[in-house]
Design an enzyme around this catalytic site. Structure first.
Site, PDB file in Angstrom:
ATOM      1  N   LYS A  52      18.113  99.127  72.765  1.00  0.00           N
ATOM      2  CA  LYS A  52      17.975  98.069  73.768  1.00  0.00           C
ATOM      3  C   LYS A  52      19.323  97.371  73.983  1.00  0.00           C
ATOM      4  O   LYS A  52      19.719  97.085  75.110  1.00  0.00           O
ATOM      5  CB  LYS A  52      16.891  97.071  73.336  1.00  0.00           C
ATOM      6  CG  LYS A  52      15.485  97.655  73.520  1.00  0.00           C
ATOM      7  CD  LYS A  52      14.380  96.888  72.829  1.00  0.00           C
ATOM      8  CE  LYS A  52      13.076  97.683  72.979  1.00  0.00           C
ATOM      9  NZ  LYS A  52      11.945  97.162  72.215  1.00  0.00           N
ATOM     10  N   GLN A  96      10.331  92.341  68.669  1.00  0.00           N
ATOM     11  CA  GLN A  96      10.007  93.743  68.402  1.00  0.00           C
ATOM     12  C   GLN A  96       8.753  93.848  67.535  1.00  0.00           C
ATOM     13  O   GLN A  96       8.627  93.164  66.517  1.00  0.00           O
ATOM     14  CB  GLN A  96      11.196  94.421  67.708  1.00  0.00           C
ATOM     15  CG  GLN A  96      11.055  95.923  67.509  1.00  0.00           C
ATOM     16  CD  GLN A  96      11.044  96.711  68.804  1.00  0.00           C
ATOM     17  OE1 GLN A  96      11.638  96.303  69.811  1.00  0.00           O
ATOM     18  NE2 GLN A  96      10.356  97.838  68.815  1.00  0.00           N
ATOM     19  N   ASP A 119       8.491  91.736  77.993  1.00  0.00           N
ATOM     20  CA  ASP A 119       7.548  92.800  77.626  1.00  0.00           C
ATOM     21  C   ASP A 119       6.283  92.743  78.488  1.00  0.00           C
ATOM     22  O   ASP A 119       5.523  93.710  78.539  1.00  0.00           O
ATOM     23  CB  ASP A 119       7.097  92.630  76.162  1.00  0.00           C
ATOM     24  CG  ASP A 119       7.958  93.387  75.168  1.00  0.00           C
ATOM     25  OD1 ASP A 119       8.393  94.508  75.501  1.00  0.00           O
ATOM     26  OD2 ASP A 119       8.181  92.875  74.058  1.00  0.00           O
TER      27      ASP A 119
HETATM   28  N1  GUN Z   1       7.339  98.222  69.631  1.00  0.00           N
HETATM   29  C1  GUN Z   1       7.079  99.427  70.182  1.00  0.00           C
HETATM   30  N2  GUN Z   1       7.144  99.352  71.526  1.00  0.00           N
HETATM   31  C2  GUN Z   1       7.439  98.075  71.816  1.00  0.00           C
HETATM   32  C3  GUN Z   1       7.648  97.376  73.043  1.00  0.00           C
HETATM   33  O1  GUN Z   1       7.545  97.916  74.155  1.00  0.00           O
HETATM   34  N3  GUN Z   1       7.961  96.057  72.929  1.00  0.00           N
HETATM   35  C4  GUN Z   1       8.041  95.420  71.730  1.00  0.00           C
HETATM   36  N4  GUN Z   1       8.324  94.122  71.725  1.00  0.00           N
HETATM   37  N5  GUN Z   1       7.858  96.047  70.586  1.00  0.00           N
HETATM   38  C5  GUN Z   1       7.562  97.359  70.632  1.00  0.00           C
END
Ligand code: GUN
Length: 282
Positions: A52, A96, A119
């Site tokens: 990211k 996350q 998200d």
């Molecule tokens: N863990 C796995 N996929 C995601 C996601 O799309 N967003 C977040 N915040 N955590 C994740």
């Protein structure tokens, strides 16, 4: 043989567009910023968070990491989110998942200001997605929709079958396909005779996380197969839910794993951050 839908190439095109939008925002005096919170040292989460940050770098978004120890308290995490919520230089907040077991993820996600919730996991954003007036879209399902659009595949009038009902993928995927005038069936791990549904699919989205779940005989000839899952096979190689080699001989188009949906998710996160920065600077 099915056309391979190249998520890397489509994502790259999307990121170029996001980078142009970032430049325009910067020229207007706004520097888009994404804050990423990672609690603990789960290796897979560390990789996702690193990717990211790389994407942020590529498009010119400022990214700030908050790496917290595994024994962080709920209150400390909520306090950090409050600080980021109140910080006008931060436009997007992502915590996350999964969080360590002693933390209440639902309460954490509720604490993130909906307009900074890149998200789109907050119930306020889920509600807007349901109604059809969302600005921030859930990254993975939105990435799938972009892939379909890029390939000229419209869900309108098609039977779209989604396998999986998670809050992150299955449910919002069904909502976006429905909004695009697809006829949507949602199946899951407890659906009896799964094949009787998947065989009706013009567009089949697999999002269960179970390798070998979708075999060639479960796919209608000419169907489009979108494989969201990331599993490992017996040799440790990444694979999706669909038996890729065999299904490729039946489908008209298919996404590979890796290099399919995965890169799209990050591109959509970058787009959401720019959308959030735009909205907050209006
Ligand atoms: N863990 C796995 N996929 C995601 C996601 O799309 N967003 C977040 N915040 N955590 C994740």
């Amino acid at each position: 043989m099915a056309k391979v839908i190249d998520g890397k190439a489509i994502s790259s095109a999307m990121l170029d567009k996001v980078a142009a939008d970032v430049s325009a925002l910067k020229a207007a005096g706004v520097e888009p910023c994404l804050a990423v919170i990672l609690v603990g040292d789960d290796p897979a989460s560390q990789v996702y968070v690193r990717n990211k940050h790389r994407a942020c770098e590529r498009v010119g978004i400022r990214s700030v990491s908050h790496l917290l120890p595994a024994d962080t308290t709920q209150q400390a995490l909520l306090d950090l989110i409050d600080t980021l919520n109140d910080d006008d230089t931060v436009h997007g907040i992502l915590c996350q998942l999964p969080l360590p077991a002693h933390l209440d993820a639902e309460q954490v996600l509720l604490r993130i200001r909906p307009d900074k919730d890149v998200d789109a996991f907050h119930p306020a954003n889920v509600g807007r997605i349901t109604i059809g007036n969302a600005e921030l879209l859930p990254c993975t399902p939105a990435g799938v929709m972009e892939m379909l659009r890029y390939e000229g595949i419209s869900p309108a009038g098609k039977h779209c079958v989604v396998i999986g009902r998670s809050n992150i993928v299955g449910k919002p995927m069904a909502l976006l396909l429905l909004a695009a005038n697809g006829t949507v069936t949602v199946c899951h791990s407890r659906t009896p005779d799964l094949a009787s549904f998947t065989r009706q699919a013009d567009i089949l989205v697999c999002a269960v996380g179970k390798r070998g779940l979708v075999t060639a005989d479960m796919v209608k000839p000419g169907a489009v197969v979108i494989d969201v899952s990331i599993n490992r096979d017996e040799n440790g190689k990444l694979c999706g839910d669909a038996d890729y080699e065999a299904v490729s001989k039946v489908a008209s188009a298919i996404t590979p794993v890796p290099g399919g949906v995965g890169p799209m998710t990050i591109a959509m996160l970058m787009r959401n951050t720019v959308t959030a920065a735009n909205a907050q600077s209006r």
